[in-house]
Design an enzyme around this catalytic site. Structure first.
Site, PDB file in Angstrom:
ATOM      1  N   SER A  40      16.656  14.662  19.034  1.00 57.07           N
ATOM      2  CA  SER A  40      16.376  13.609  20.018  1.00 57.07           C
ATOM      3  C   SER A  40      17.676  12.901  20.369  1.00 57.07           C
ATOM      4  O   SER A  40      18.589  12.807  19.535  1.00 57.07           O
ATOM      5  CB  SER A  40      15.412  12.608  19.397  1.00 57.07           C
ATOM      6  N   SER A  41      17.753  12.357  21.581  1.00 56.31           N
ATOM      7  CA  SER A  41      18.984  11.673  21.996  1.00 56.31           C
ATOM      8  C   SER A  41      19.226  10.378  21.212  1.00 56.31           C
ATOM      9  O   SER A  41      20.313   9.810  21.273  1.00 56.31           O
ATOM     10  CB  SER A  41      18.948  11.364  23.496  1.00 56.31           C
ATOM     11  N   CYS A  42      18.220   9.914  20.440  1.00 63.98           N
ATOM     12  CA  CYS A  42      18.425   8.672  19.673  1.00 63.98           C
ATOM     13  C   CYS A  42      19.304   8.900  18.444  1.00 63.98           C
ATOM     14  O   CYS A  42      19.612   7.951  17.725  1.00 63.98           O
ATOM     15  CB  CYS A  42      17.102   8.037  19.293  1.00 63.98           C
ATOM     16  N   TYR A  78      13.919   7.291  12.266  1.00 67.04           N
ATOM     17  CA  TYR A  78      13.643   8.560  12.969  1.00 67.04           C
ATOM     18  C   TYR A  78      14.959   9.274  13.275  1.00 67.04           C
ATOM     19  O   TYR A  78      15.090  10.490  13.072  1.00 67.04           O
ATOM     20  CB  TYR A  78      12.873   8.233  14.250  1.00 67.04           C
ATOM     21  N   LYS A 115      16.370  12.967  12.153  1.00 68.84           N
ATOM     22  CA  LYS A 115      16.780  14.012  13.104  1.00 68.84           C
ATOM     23  C   LYS A 115      18.239  14.439  12.860  1.00 68.84           C
ATOM     24  O   LYS A 115      18.562  15.625  12.989  1.00 68.84           O
ATOM     25  CB  LYS A 115      16.586  13.527  14.548  1.00 68.84           C
ATOM     26  N   HIS A 171       5.193   6.905  24.428  1.00 68.09           N
ATOM     27  CA  HIS A 171       6.437   6.572  25.120  1.00 68.09           C
ATOM     28  C   HIS A 171       6.088   5.897  26.443  1.00 68.09           C
ATOM     29  O   HIS A 171       4.930   5.820  26.835  1.00 68.09           O
ATOM     30  CB  HIS A 171       7.257   7.846  25.359  1.00 68.09           C
TER      31      HIS A 171
END
Ligand code: GFB
Length: 308
Positions: free
Chosen positions: A94-96, A123, A127, A166
């Site tokens: 994920s981009s987070c 999270y 990841k 989301h």
């Protein structure tokens, strides 16, 4: 949502021998169950799309679920893939994973260069661990485990539960219900100022097949043993305020939009630098307007069966 889109894409490309398991059939947090599954099914290629996912509120209020479930799923599946001789694995992140204050657009190389966004740090840590598991097995065991980092995804099969979803499914549902019941106002969380980049899940599935299909020499010459993940996005972002107006138009809601400043904004911006994927020859094709219309149609047609 992503797993189903990958299966649709594989079928449309003529792949027949697709092995899937839903949550009732296989608990990926259970190491013995995962090991038995790999021993029995002997998959050649693995797409690891399964994860505990959710929007800003779910991440912020259930951090233990997000870190525990994701660490367990990743460790069990990646280890079993190595143990049972999987030829190639694609891990979805994920981009987070990138630092909150990373320069925009964010290149793959900014990983681990600064503090994370607090609303989804657990999270993100899970990841990042997934990426590092893949890299470690590659370095120690010579496996071919690749990682892709998608931007915020949306589309058919999304979760419309307002406490877990989301922003896109949440706003589709809120505007739709306000329109149907004749309410005059819809509440949008936060300041409306954060910027987000959105990718349709069918584009994401297409990108997953593209990266999985790259030959090992091409993949290795564009990545490195300690930086083996690649961004997947559109390269364009918009503010949440602009997104809310787009969704309100798609749904046909005619009342007003109000912001709820008591809810968190999260990261101010997380636009991905997609030049590496671009160089390899892949681009997103579904525009946000078209994708939102298609997703709203899907929502209306599947109203009784969706996750909400
Ligand atoms: O989509 P979202 O929950 O995820 O929120 P994040 C994006 C932005 O939309 C935030 C705002 O600024 C929210 O405050 N927003 C406005 C809303 N109205 C709503 C609403 O009704 N529901 C929701 N959910 N948001 C997640 C991470 O962050 O992104 C995950 O928590 C994951 O870890 C995912 O990485 C891609 O982009 O803020």
């Amino acid at each position: 949502m992503v797993g189903s889109a990958i299966v649709r894409k594989l079928k449309s490309r003529g792949f027949r021998n697709i092995i899937v398991a839903n949550r009732e059939e296989l608990d990926l947090t259970n190491q013995t169950a995962v090991d038995d599954f790999f021993r029995r099914e002997r998959p050649q290629y693995v797409f690891l799309a399964a994860a505990r996912v959710g929007g800003i509120h779910a991440n912020n209020t259930r951090p233990a679920d997000f870190i525990y479930d994701n660490l367990m799923i990743e460790a069990n599946v990646i280890h079993a893939a190595h143990k049972h001789g999987v030829e190639r694995l694609l891990f979805l992140g994920s981009s987070c994973i990138y630092p909150r204050e990373a320069p925009q657009p964010m290149k793959e190389s900014v990983l681990l260069t600064g503090p994370l966004e607090p609303t989804n740090e657990p999270y993100a840590i899970a990841k990042i661990s997934g990426i590092k598991l893949c890299e470690s097995y590659n370095r120690q065991h010579g496996t071919d485990f690749r990682s892709v980092m998608p931007t915020n995804l949306y589309g058919p099969g999304d979760n419309f539960d307002l406490n877990a979803s989301h922003v896109i499914p949440a706003l589709i549902r809120k505007f739709h219900e306000a329109k149907v019941s004749g309410r005059k106002e819809v509440e949008v969380w936060g300041s409306g100022k954060p910027r987000r980049e959105f990718l349709h899940v069918d584009d994401m599935a297409d990108a997953c097949l593209f990266v999985m299909g790259l030959d090992a020499d091409t993949w290795q010459s564009h990545t490195s043993p300690m930086c083996s993940h690649i961004n997947i996005g559109t390269g364009k972002d918009i503010t949440i305020g602009e997104l809310a107006r787009m969704i309100s138009d798609v749904v046909g809601f005619e009342g007003s939009i109000i912001q709820d400043p008591t809810k968190p904004d999260g990261a101010p911006r997380k636009l991905l630098d997609v030049s590496l994927l671009d160089k390899l020859g892949w681009k997103a094709i579904i525009g946000l307007g078209e994708g939102l219309e298609q997703t709203y149609r899907w929502f209306e047609e599947n109203r009784d069966n969706i996750r909400q």
